[in-house]
Enzyme design. Structure first.
Site, PDB file in Angstrom:
ATOM      1  N   LYS A  69      43.528  37.614  55.187  1.00  0.00           N
ATOM      2  CA  LYS A  69      43.279  37.785  56.624  1.00  0.00           C
ATOM      3  C   LYS A  69      43.840  36.613  57.409  1.00  0.00           C
ATOM      4  O   LYS A  69      44.314  36.764  58.518  1.00  0.00           O
ATOM      5  CB  LYS A  69      41.770  37.772  56.933  1.00  0.00           C
ATOM      6  CG  LYS A  69      40.957  38.839  56.325  1.00  0.00           C
ATOM      7  CD  LYS A  69      39.508  38.639  56.806  1.00  0.00           C
ATOM      8  CE  LYS A  69      38.543  39.126  55.776  1.00  0.00           C
ATOM      9  NZ  LYS A  69      38.130  38.098  54.830  1.00  0.00           N
TER      10      LYS A  69
ATOM     11  N   LYS B  12      48.724  35.793  47.525  1.00  0.00           N
ATOM     12  CA  LYS B  12      47.965  37.008  47.847  1.00  0.00           C
ATOM     13  C   LYS B  12      47.941  37.263  49.344  1.00  0.00           C
ATOM     14  O   LYS B  12      48.089  36.337  50.141  1.00  0.00           O
ATOM     15  CB  LYS B  12      46.548  36.915  47.272  1.00  0.00           C
ATOM     16  CG  LYS B  12      45.553  36.211  48.132  1.00  0.00           C
ATOM     17  CD  LYS B  12      44.123  36.506  47.668  1.00  0.00           C
ATOM     18  CE  LYS B  12      43.164  35.902  48.662  1.00  0.00           C
ATOM     19  NZ  LYS B  12      42.225  36.813  49.231  1.00  0.00           N
TER      20      LYS B  12
ATOM     21  N   LYS C 187      42.865  26.698  49.390  1.00  0.00           N
ATOM     22  CA  LYS C 187      42.508  26.642  50.808  1.00  0.00           C
ATOM     23  C   LYS C 187      42.522  25.218  51.335  1.00  0.00           C
ATOM     24  O   LYS C 187      42.892  24.976  52.476  1.00  0.00           O
ATOM     25  CB  LYS C 187      41.133  27.267  51.038  1.00  0.00           C
ATOM     26  CG  LYS C 187      41.177  28.782  51.018  1.00  0.00           C
ATOM     27  CD  LYS C 187      39.919  29.380  51.575  1.00  0.00           C
ATOM     28  CE  LYS C 187      39.828  30.856  51.323  1.00  0.00           C
ATOM     29  NZ  LYS C 187      40.621  31.706  52.134  1.00  0.00           N
TER      30      LYS C 187
HETATM   31  N1  AQP Z   1      44.978  40.424  48.584  1.00  0.00           N
HETATM   32  C1  AQP Z   1      43.896  40.963  48.052  1.00  0.00           C
HETATM   33  N2  AQP Z   1      43.999  41.879  47.064  1.00  0.00           N
HETATM   34  C2  AQP Z   1      42.889  42.440  46.514  1.00  0.00           C
HETATM   35  N3  AQP Z   1      41.631  42.144  46.916  1.00  0.00           N
HETATM   36  C3  AQP Z   1      41.501  41.239  47.913  1.00  0.00           C
HETATM   37  N4  AQP Z   1      40.423  40.736  48.549  1.00  0.00           N
HETATM   38  C4  AQP Z   1      40.814  39.848  49.484  1.00  0.00           C
HETATM   39  N5  AQP Z   1      42.148  39.763  49.501  1.00  0.00           N
HETATM   40  C5  AQP Z   1      42.605  40.610  48.530  1.00  0.00           C
HETATM   41  C6  AQP Z   1      39.065  41.119  48.216  1.00  0.00           C
HETATM   42  O1  AQP Z   1      38.367  41.406  49.411  1.00  0.00           O
HETATM   43  C7  AQP Z   1      36.995  41.024  49.248  1.00  0.00           C
HETATM   44  C8  AQP Z   1      36.553  40.189  50.384  1.00  0.00           C
HETATM   45  O2  AQP Z   1      37.211  38.967  50.423  1.00  0.00           O
HETATM   46  P1  AQP Z   1      36.687  37.873  51.433  1.00  0.00           P
HETATM   47  O3  AQP Z   1      36.956  38.276  52.810  1.00  0.00           O
HETATM   48  O4  AQP Z   1      35.295  37.533  51.217  1.00  0.00           O
HETATM   49  O5  AQP Z   1      37.484  36.609  50.996  1.00  0.00           O
HETATM   50  P2  AQP Z   1      38.952  36.414  50.573  1.00  0.00           P
HETATM   51  O6  AQP Z   1      39.158  36.909  49.178  1.00  0.00           O
HETATM   52  O7  AQP Z   1      39.255  34.960  50.806  1.00  0.00           O
HETATM   53  O8  AQP Z   1      39.744  37.339  51.590  1.00  0.00           O
HETATM   54  P3  AQP Z   1      40.886  36.960  52.574  1.00  0.00           P
HETATM   55  O9  AQP Z   1      41.312  38.204  53.273  1.00  0.00           O
HETATM   56  O10 AQP Z   1      41.944  36.203  51.836  1.00  0.00           O
HETATM   57  O11 AQP Z   1      40.181  36.047  53.649  1.00  0.00           O
HETATM   58  P4  AQP Z   1      40.543  34.617  54.175  1.00  0.00           P
HETATM   59  O12 AQP Z   1      41.993  34.627  54.530  1.00  0.00           O
HETATM   60  O13 AQP Z   1      39.691  34.380  55.381  1.00  0.00           O
HETATM   61  O14 AQP Z   1      40.207  33.666  53.073  1.00  0.00           O
HETATM   62  C9  AQP Z   1      36.896  40.287  47.896  1.00  0.00           C
HETATM   63  O15 AQP Z   1      36.400  41.202  46.927  1.00  0.00           O
HETATM   64  C10 AQP Z   1      38.318  39.941  47.606  1.00  0.00           C
HETATM   65  O16 AQP Z   1      38.563  39.843  46.204  1.00  0.00           O
END
Ligand code: AQP
Length: 337
Positions: free
Chosen positions: A203, A200, A117
């Site tokens: 969001k 991966k 990040k």
């Molecule tokens: N691509 C993914 N595949 C499987 N699991 C995923 N998770 C996120 N992306 C994937 C799971 O969703 C839960 C919540 O994640 P989060 O919102 O707290 O943080 P993150 O993992 O950083 O999710 P994002 O969507 O990638 O958010 P941003 O872009 O804002 O950082 C967790 O259980 C995560 O493993």
């Protein structure tokens, strides 16, 4: 190792840093619903984590309700699970500070999510983004949670939670915090970006075409899968042949997870098919599974006061579980006589 037996309890959360995407659903929410009723569970909208990156205040409040609506629409029941948003329970931030004083800088430096990040901008990101895993440890250990269902990307943070618990127990000569287990799914544990199978799905990824949003229309879903990057080969006849084909493997895993089957079963049915056949089948399946959830989210979002009521009620229940654990932590550390 701890010798104490802890009552099984689940904690997990999602941060309202944008609209929910398919990875959040398959890696986390769907599995929260699957575990509901197995043991006491707390599912949190981790809004304090969202602000580690700047968020528009109006969108943050909306996003918090939208994640809660996603939980409810997917099948989490507030009478069976405790649903709340993190900032309503101040004990998260309080225990987070104590864990900032337990966790080591060297441990934080190893966190791959921070490196991804922050990228080359590490000097300019917030201190909160760096300390995020220590607050996550507090989220989990504040409830003595024993199980944390997460996507594969969060496994390292749950392992760090164990390190923090073990160091706290060791430093204070207690057996107070459990060594929590990450519970990772077998398929689609890391849903990949549709434009680059080595990254991966997120969001906050740059292009909307990289991800399937939970609230995408049927046309958007069909278009995104149609344009998803793939290699020119058809689907193989054996799952092992997907090993070096990250984009193809990703689409097969998504199909398997959405249809509650295995990649082997998907290949048994679709092996040899070209993308012109498989991608529309995948899009139809995704729409069939996601549209009812998306429609229910829209309905729930029409009544934000009701969502706030559910979150506030959940927060009261969570705070009651957290209070004695925080109090005892203060006593162990010597902050209370
Ligand atoms: N691509 C993914 N595949 C499987 N699991 C995923 N998770 C996120 N992306 C994937 C799971 O969703 C839960 C919540 O994640 P989060 O919102 O707290 O943080 P993150 O993992 O950083 O999710 P994002 O969507 O990638 O958010 P941003 O872009 O804002 O950082 C967790 O259980 C995560 O493993």
């Amino acid at each position: 190792m701890t010798d104490t037996t802890f009552t099984p309890r689940v904690f997990s959360g999602i941060k309202p840093s944008g609209g929910l995407q398919l990875g959040n659903y398959l890696g986390a929410i769907k599995r929260f619903v699957g575990m509901q009723g197995e043991m006491e569970a707390l599912y949190c909208v981790v809004d304090l984590h969202a602000i580690t990156v700047w968020q528009d205040p109006v969108e943050l409040a909306h996003g918090t309700r939208e994640v809660a609506a996603g939980y409810l629409a997917a099948g989490l029941d507030p009478t069976k699970s405790i649903l709340f948003n993190q900032s309503r329970v101040s004990a998260h931030a309080e225990l987070g500070w104590i864990f900032n004083c337990v966790a080591r800088v060297g441990w934080m430096n190893r966190m791959t999510q921070f490196k991804d990040k922050a990228g080359s901008n590490a000097e300019k990101v917030s201190l909160g983004l760096y300390a995020y895993p220590s607050l996550m440890a507090a989220d989990i250990l504040l409830y003595h949670a024993t199980h944390v269902p997460v996507g594969d990307d969060q496994k390292q943070h749950v392992e760090l939670t164990r390190d923090i618990a073990a160091k706290f127990n060791h430093d204070y000569g207690v057996d107070f915090f459990p060594l929590t287990e990450p519970v990772i799914g077998t398929h689609a544990a890391r849903v990949m970006n549709l434009r680059d199978g080595t990254k991966k799905m997120s969001k906050s990824g740059e292009s909307d075409m990289e991800r399937i949003n939970m609230r995408d229309t049927a046309d958007q879903i069909a278009k995104k899968f149609r344009k998803a990057r793939t290699d020119p080969e058809p689907l193989p006849e054996a799952v092992e042949s997907l090993k070096d084909r990250p984009e193809a493997r990703n689409l097969v895993e998504i199909y398997a997870s959405l249809s509650d089957t295995t990649p082997e079963a998907v290949i048994a049915e679709h092996g040899g098919a070209g993308w012109g056949t498989f991608k529309p089948a995948l899009a139809d399946l995704a729409v069939a599974k996601l549209a009812p959830i998306s429609d229910e989210m829209t309905r729930l979002m029409d009544d934000p006061a009701e969502i706030d009521r559910i979150l506030a009620e959940g927060a009261d229940r969570a705070a009651a579980l957290a209070a004695p654990i925080l109090q005892r932590t203060y006593e162990i550390v010597g902050l209370r006589g």
